[in-house]
Design an enzyme around this catalytic site. Structure first.
Site, PDB file in Angstrom:
ATOM      1  N   GLY A  15       0.810  -1.215   0.000  1.00  0.00           N
ATOM      2  CA  GLY A  15       0.000   0.000   0.000  1.00  0.00           C
ATOM      3  C   GLY A  15       0.838   1.257   0.000  1.00  0.00           C
ATOM      4  CG  ASP A  17       0.361   5.046   4.921  1.00  0.00           C
ATOM      5  OD1 ASP A  17       0.327   5.873   3.985  1.00  0.00           O
ATOM      6  OD2 ASP A  17      -0.357   5.138   5.930  1.00  0.00           O
ATOM      7  CG  ASP A  60      -4.183 -13.691   5.245  1.00  0.00           C
ATOM      8  OD1 ASP A  60      -4.693 -12.899   6.045  1.00  0.00           O
ATOM      9  OD2 ASP A  60      -4.724 -14.053   4.187  1.00  0.00           O
ATOM     10  CG  LEU A  82       2.092   0.357   8.036  1.00  0.00           C
ATOM     11  CD1 LEU A  82       2.906   1.096   6.986  1.00  0.00           C
ATOM     12  CD2 LEU A  82       1.733   1.276   9.187  1.00  0.00           C
ATOM     13  CB  ALA A  84      -6.112  -2.166   7.616  1.00  0.00           C
ATOM     14  CB  SER A  86      -7.165   0.823   4.242  1.00  0.00           C
ATOM     15  OG  SER A  86      -6.857   0.607   2.881  1.00  0.00           O
ATOM     16  CB  THR A 129      -7.804   5.478  11.253  1.00  0.00           C
ATOM     17  OG1 THR A 129      -8.478   6.376  10.353  1.00  0.00           O
ATOM     18  CG2 THR A 129      -8.852   4.560  11.860  1.00  0.00           C
ATOM     19  CD  GLU A 131     -13.098   7.589   8.502  1.00  0.00           C
ATOM     20  OE1 GLU A 131     -14.231   7.345   8.954  1.00  0.00           O
ATOM     21  OE2 GLU A 131     -12.889   8.434   7.613  1.00  0.00           O
ATOM     22  CE1 TYR A 157      -9.543   1.271   7.962  1.00  0.00           C
ATOM     23  CE2 TYR A 157     -10.408   3.488   8.282  1.00  0.00           C
ATOM     24  CZ  TYR A 157      -9.339   2.634   8.151  1.00  0.00           C
ATOM     25  OH  TYR A 157      -8.059   3.126   8.207  1.00  0.00           O
ATOM     26  CE  LYS A 161      -6.685   0.831  10.454  1.00  0.00           C
ATOM     27  NZ  LYS A 161      -5.257   0.474  10.630  1.00  0.00           N
ATOM     28  CG  HIS A 187      -1.813   9.593   5.744  1.00  0.00           C
ATOM     29  ND1 HIS A 187      -2.721   9.194   6.704  1.00  0.00           N
ATOM     30  CD2 HIS A 187      -1.118   8.474   5.421  1.00  0.00           C
ATOM     31  CE1 HIS A 187      -2.578   7.914   6.945  1.00  0.00           C
ATOM     32  NE2 HIS A 187      -1.613   7.434   6.165  1.00  0.00           N
ATOM     33  NE  ARG A 192      -5.072   7.321   0.159  1.00  0.00           N
ATOM     34  CZ  ARG A 192      -5.113   6.732   1.333  1.00  0.00           C
ATOM     35  NH1 ARG A 192      -4.905   5.430   1.427  1.00  0.00           N
ATOM     36  NH2 ARG A 192      -5.365   7.419   2.426  1.00  0.00           N
TER      37      ARG A 192
END
Length: 334
Positions: A15, A17, A60, A82, A84, A86, A129, A131, A157, A161, A187, A192
Site C-alpha cells: 500500500g 504507507d 496473512d 499498516l 488493513a 482500509s 485512524t 475514523e 472500518y 480500527k 494522508h 494513493r
C-alpha cells in the site's frame, strides 16, 4: 565487528504507507521485510520491482501460524502494522472481512510477537485512524481531536480500527510491550490507490485536461477532512517508535478542507477555474453514515516527537495532479 543493522517487519507493504515506510527504513539502514498476502497477489511483482531492497514474506493477518513464521524469519526490532481493509466504503459492503483483517489481524500479529518470545525487545507500531472519532458535532472539540478525545466510529472500518487500537494498548499495559499507536488523519500522495476519492479526483482531472474523459462521478462534496502528505506522516510513524516510551500520537495538519476545496485546487492546477461542469454527483458513492467534519490536533506529536509536516494542502493537491498528468501523457506516447 560493526553492529548488525536493525530489522523491520512491515504489513501492508503493497500500500501507499507501506512503500513510504519501506523507503524511509531502507535509508536509515534497516533490513526491511514486508508481508504479502495471497497466492498470486498482483501487487507482489510491482512491489518487488519498486522496492527491490525489501524481502517479501508470504503471510496473512487472518492466519496466526503464517504470522509466527514471518516474525521468526524477520526477527524484527520494529514492527509496523499498516495492513488493513482500509477503504471506508468497502467496509460497509464487507464488514465481516473488515473485522477479520483490520481488527482481529492486530491481535494475531501482537500474539505472534509475544509468543515467539520478542515481547521485551520488539517495538510495535499500530496504525490507528481518525475514523475512530466519527466526526459528530457533539463529539468534536474546537481545537481538533487529540489523544484523549472520545471515540465514536461511524463505519465498520472505524469500528474495526478501534478494536485494533484498544487491543494494542491492552498489550502495552498487560505485557509491558513497547506498543505505540499513531492516530493518523487523512494522508494522501501520488501513491494513493484510485479507489480513494483524492486520487480518483486527481486522475480524472488529469484525464479531463488531456481530453480523455469529460466528467468525474463523486458522492457528497461537503464533508471536510484534515489532509496531509503521506510521506510526512510516515516519518511520524518512525519517530513514534524512536521515542523513549511507548505512547499514542495524533498526526494531522490541524487544518480542514472540503472535497469541494480539493476539487477546486485540482482543476486549478490544470488551468480550469470552474470545476462544476465536469463533476456529477452520484448517490451510489454516498455512504450510509458520513463523517461530517474531521480535524486533528497534532500538538503532542509536535512537542514530544518534534514532528512537523512539510507539504501544505495546496502542495499535496498540485503534486498529485502533476503526477497523474505525467502518467497519462506517458501512456499516450508509449
Amino acid at each position: 565487528m560493526p553492529d548488525a543493522p536493525r530489522s523491520a517487519l512491515v504489513t501492508g507493504i503493497t500500500g501507499q504507507d507501506g512503500a513510504f515506510i519501506a523507503e524511509l527504513l531502507h535509508e536509515q539502514g534497516y533490513r526491511v521485510h514486508g508481508l504479502v498476502r495471497g497466492e498470486g497477489n498482483p501487487r507482489k511483482a510491482q512491489t518487488a520491482a519498486e522496492l527491490p531492497f525489501v524481502e517479501l514474506l508470504d503471510a496473512d493477518l487472518t492466519d496466526p501460524a503464517s504470522l509466527i513464521r514471518a516474525v521468526d524469519a524477520a526477527d524484527p526490532d520494529e514492527v509496523y502494522n499498516l495492513g488493513a481493509i482500509s477503504q471506508v466504503g468497502f467496509s460497509f459492503k464487507n464488514p465481516g472481512l473488515t473485522a477479520d483483517v483490520t481488527a482481529k489481524g492486530v491481535l494475531n500479529l501482537l500474539e505472534a510477537v509475544r509468543l515467539t518470545g520478542r515481547a521485551e525487545r520488539t517495538r510495535f507500531y499500530q496504525a490507528s485512524t481518525s475514523e475512530m472519532f466519527g466526526g459528530l458535532d457533539y463529539n468534536r472539540p474546537e481545537a481538533g481531536y487529540n489523544e484523549t478525545s472520545q471515540f465514536h466510529p461511524r463505519s465498520p472500518y472505524g469500528v474495526a480500527k478501534l478494536y485494533g487500537h484498544w487491543i494494542a494498548r491492552n498489550y502495552r499495559e498487560s505485557y509491558g510491550m513497547f506498543v505505540s499507536c499513531g492516530i493518523l488523519f487523512n494522508h494522501e500522495s501520488e501513491r494513493r490507490g484510485k479507489e480513494f476519492v483524492t486520487r480518483k479526483i486527481t486522475d480524472a482531472v488529469a484525464r479531463i485536461s488531456l481530453g480523455l474523459q469529460d466528467h468525474v462521478e463523486l458522492g457528497d462534496l461537503w464533508p471536510k477532512r484534515d489532509w496531509g502528505y503521506a510521506g510526512d506522516y510516515v516519518r511520524g510513524m518512525w519517530q513514534t517508535l524512536q521515542h523513549s516510551e511507548p505512547d499514542d500520537f495524533v498526526l494531522a495538519s490541524g487544518e480542514m478542507h472540503s472535497i469541494e476545496d480539493f476539487l477546486a485546487l485540482a482543476f486549478k492546477a490544470v488551468g480550469i477555474d470552474d470545476w462544476h461542469p465536469y463533476v456529477v454527483q452520484n448517490p451510489a458513492f454516498m455512504r450510509p453514515a458520513e463523517v461530517n467534519v474531521v480535524l486533528g490536533d497534532p500538538s503532542k506529536a509536535e512537542q514530544v516527537l518534534g514532528w512537523r509536516r512539510e507539504v501544505s494542502f495546496e502542495g499535496l493537491v498540485t503534486r498529485m495532479v502533476a503526477n497523474d498528468v505525467a502518467l497519462q501523457r506517458a501512456q499516450l506516447t508509449s
